[in-house]
Design an enzyme around this catalytic site. Sequence first.
Site, PDB file in Angstrom:
ATOM      1  N   GLU A 266       0.828  -1.207   0.000  1.00  0.00           N
ATOM      2  CA  GLU A 266       0.000   0.000   0.000  1.00  0.00           C
ATOM      3  C   GLU A 266       0.863   1.260   0.000  1.00  0.00           C
ATOM      4  O   GLU A 266       0.760   2.115   0.873  1.00  0.00           O
ATOM      5  CB  GLU A 266      -0.963  -0.023   1.195  1.00  0.00           C
ATOM      6  CG  GLU A 266      -1.872  -1.236   1.156  1.00  0.00           C
ATOM      7  CD  GLU A 266      -3.005  -1.217   2.176  1.00  0.00           C
ATOM      8  OE1 GLU A 266      -2.778  -0.703   3.278  1.00  0.00           O
ATOM      9  OE2 GLU A 266      -4.089  -1.730   1.849  1.00  0.00           O
ATOM     10  N   ASP A 345      -8.458  -8.909   3.850  1.00  0.00           N
ATOM     11  CA  ASP A 345      -8.223  -7.833   4.809  1.00  0.00           C
ATOM     12  C   ASP A 345      -9.317  -7.760   5.871  1.00  0.00           C
ATOM     13  O   ASP A 345     -10.153  -6.859   5.826  1.00  0.00           O
ATOM     14  CB  ASP A 345      -8.153  -6.499   4.041  1.00  0.00           C
ATOM     15  CG  ASP A 345      -7.572  -5.383   4.885  1.00  0.00           C
ATOM     16  OD1 ASP A 345      -7.089  -5.658   5.985  1.00  0.00           O
ATOM     17  OD2 ASP A 345      -7.608  -4.231   4.426  1.00  0.00           O
ATOM     18  N   GLU A 373     -12.681  -2.485  11.782  1.00  0.00           N
ATOM     19  CA  GLU A 373     -12.685  -1.693  10.550  1.00  0.00           C
ATOM     20  C   GLU A 373     -13.824  -2.072   9.604  1.00  0.00           C
ATOM     21  O   GLU A 373     -14.550  -1.208   9.124  1.00  0.00           O
ATOM     22  CB  GLU A 373     -11.332  -1.851   9.851  1.00  0.00           C
ATOM     23  CG  GLU A 373     -11.255  -1.109   8.538  1.00  0.00           C
ATOM     24  CD  GLU A 373      -9.865  -1.186   7.908  1.00  0.00           C
ATOM     25  OE1 GLU A 373      -8.938  -1.732   8.535  1.00  0.00           O
ATOM     26  OE2 GLU A 373      -9.718  -0.688   6.778  1.00  0.00           O
TER      27      GLU A 373
HETATM   28  C1  GCU Z   1      -6.085  -2.101   5.747  1.00  0.00           C
HETATM   29  C2  GCU Z   1      -6.415  -0.763   6.326  1.00  0.00           C
HETATM   30  C3  GCU Z   1      -5.263   0.178   6.254  1.00  0.00           C
HETATM   31  C4  GCU Z   1      -4.032  -0.476   6.853  1.00  0.00           C
HETATM   32  C5  GCU Z   1      -3.774  -1.800   6.193  1.00  0.00           C
HETATM   33  C6  GCU Z   1      -2.655  -2.579   6.835  1.00  0.00           C
HETATM   34  O1  GCU Z   1      -5.961  -2.020   4.365  1.00  0.00           O
HETATM   35  O2  GCU Z   1      -7.523  -0.226   5.664  1.00  0.00           O
HETATM   36  O3  GCU Z   1      -5.602   1.349   6.950  1.00  0.00           O
HETATM   37  O4  GCU Z   1      -2.933   0.343   6.727  1.00  0.00           O
HETATM   38  O5  GCU Z   1      -4.910  -2.592   6.289  1.00  0.00           O
HETATM   39  O6  GCU Z   1      -2.954  -3.564   7.489  1.00  0.00           O
HETATM   40  O7  GCU Z   1      -1.502  -2.249   6.689  1.00  0.00           O
END
Ligand code: GCU
Length: 659
Positions: A266, A345, A373
């Site tokens: 990400e 996730d 979440e």
């Molecule tokens: C999810 C979450 C993110 C987080 C990511 C992670 O995608 O929405 O906010 O950073 O998980 O576990 O790194």
Amino acid sequence: RAWLQYRSIGDEGYQKKVLSYFSSIHLDCNRDVIIDRALEEIQLAMFEMVGFSPNISQNGGSFVINVDSNLAKEGFQVKSTDSGLTLTGGSSRAVLYGIFHILREIQSETPLNTMDCYEAPKNAFRMINHWDDMNGDVERGYAGQSFFYDDYQFIKDRARIHDYARLLSSVGINALTINNVNVHQVESHLITDKYLDEVKQTSDIFNQYGITMYLSINYASPIEFGGLDTADPLDERVIQFWKQTVQHVYKRVPQLGGFLVKADSENRPGPFTYDRNHAEGANMLADALAPFGGIVIWRCFVYNCKQDWRDRKTDRARAAYDHFMPLDGQFKDNVVLQIKNGPMDFQVREPVSPLIGGLEKTNQFLEFQIAQEYLGQQRHLVYLIPQWKEVLAFDTQAKGEGTQVKDIVSGDVFDQSISGIVAVSNVGNDYNWTGHTMAQLNLYGYGRLIWNPDLSAEAIALEWTKQTFGRDHHVVDHIMQMVMPSWEIYENYTSPLGIGWMVNVSHHYGPNIDGYEYMAWGTYHFADRDGIGVDRTIETGTGYAGQYHPVNRDVYNALESCPDELLLFFHHVPYTHQLKSGKTVIQHIYDTHFKGVEQVEAMIDDWQQLKNKVDERRFKDVSERLDHQLYMAKEWRDIINTYFYRKSGIDDQHKRTIY
Ligand code: GCU
């Protein structure tokens, strides 16, 4: 105070017994700061429960505390004797756990002469990850702001951190990170002189409660503040940078446990930028940490978040396994891979990640998310332990039948040197810690479950309820009725049959069926007028099902054997496909969504029975959240039902209102 309420004991007979057993404490071991905390705890608890704070002496007393290093380091034994009770711990930390155990039992009014037991945790590492940013926000935080930081500074008043450490150790947590896995610019400096004093002070607080602190680091630190133009793990300058940085960090914070790393994930930097693999990336840090006994916790949440939605071949679910399986056996001894429980996730329903049971020669942690979440963001009541119990009980078949996840992550099956469970925290500076008072149960339950995965979800909820709301049967029964089915209820009114998502983009709250459908994140449902689901079969789909050991592979891969609750995770089927339950997919969607709303209404009825039985503030808070939950459940119901009615054109057999 959450579950550490220490209500005064109502039953007079029991009160007398407690008074006689704990009138004085005989400390038969050396004092240290952890033992001090343990003694403080029992004195406070006794004062509140029976109005008497026991003396501590080194010569005689009805309650004896000692340490015996022959026991497991974190194990403790409680024995009743003619004159009272003896608590023996394998270490000071174990004594602390033993004290919390005894206090928990007393709050349930367990007869004192039946308290004999030996307890030791199943998992060596029992960890919490904070996703706190130094500006005071908590990523995916639903309980207010951070209580570690505000405005890019550590908060000076540390009273809440003390209280928090107490709460964590009371359920056996022994490790935590205090900053977000997404390490932004300012937080990158947590391992520099700018913040190390305060890192040390924070670590000291946790150490007093037997908890080791870790930091999340920025893989690009050599560039961020090291004056280098690369973070290539094989570059000699980078290697030196990390060696020196780590050496300096440990000089200032000798008790630090190590680093947590989210790399190549990400938009976070990582070894891929330099054409290196993750073993090369992690091992370089591991070498720097090894002289100080530090470990590298390396996350497996690595996938392409810039996928073209038109590309039907790429499957995010495959990613972690595809990246990390080929590296099995290549990681250093002080590296541990952190694997999310499912391949996507933290959805309401996912299969277990095939990496667990896949990796045989690599240390591993299983990662859960206590923060809800995708499960109502602590505005909906959802008890997560039943979900986690299913994960832990899943039979990976890695070494034949009966190779359950719980035995793999505890290190028992493959004999890893570092093993355990970690979870994303759900706390903040809200008065009740967790936003929803009932969400405290998930934090409590997490600690209890990973200490002993064989505890039932029911037993854990009962313990918590009695400690948090008292032992009144009426109260306990109604709360149990609300809590126990709450995960199933949430699933009923949200995303069906394992498909996941269908939430609003970015904040992830509330229904939006096509929210992510044409985006780059790899989370699709592929609903059209004929059907829905992701084909992850070997023959015609993405092949994800093939990542499991043969028995599970075959069960998931075949439409006939795939369990209903995961059907749409593995298969694309027509709305008229008949489930094992006998219903069609579309009728299942309608029925569960109507039912989910009714179940929330029943939850509200349960709670209303407790008016005047629970203090006003908590009663009102929970009532308000339940009303909101009902409102949102109706939104989910009507949006999902309407969407699929319009797509499929198929009527509800029961002719209920669909828009
Ligand atoms: C999810 C979450 C993110 C987080 C990511 C992670 O995608 O929405 O906010 O950073 O998980 O576990 O790194």
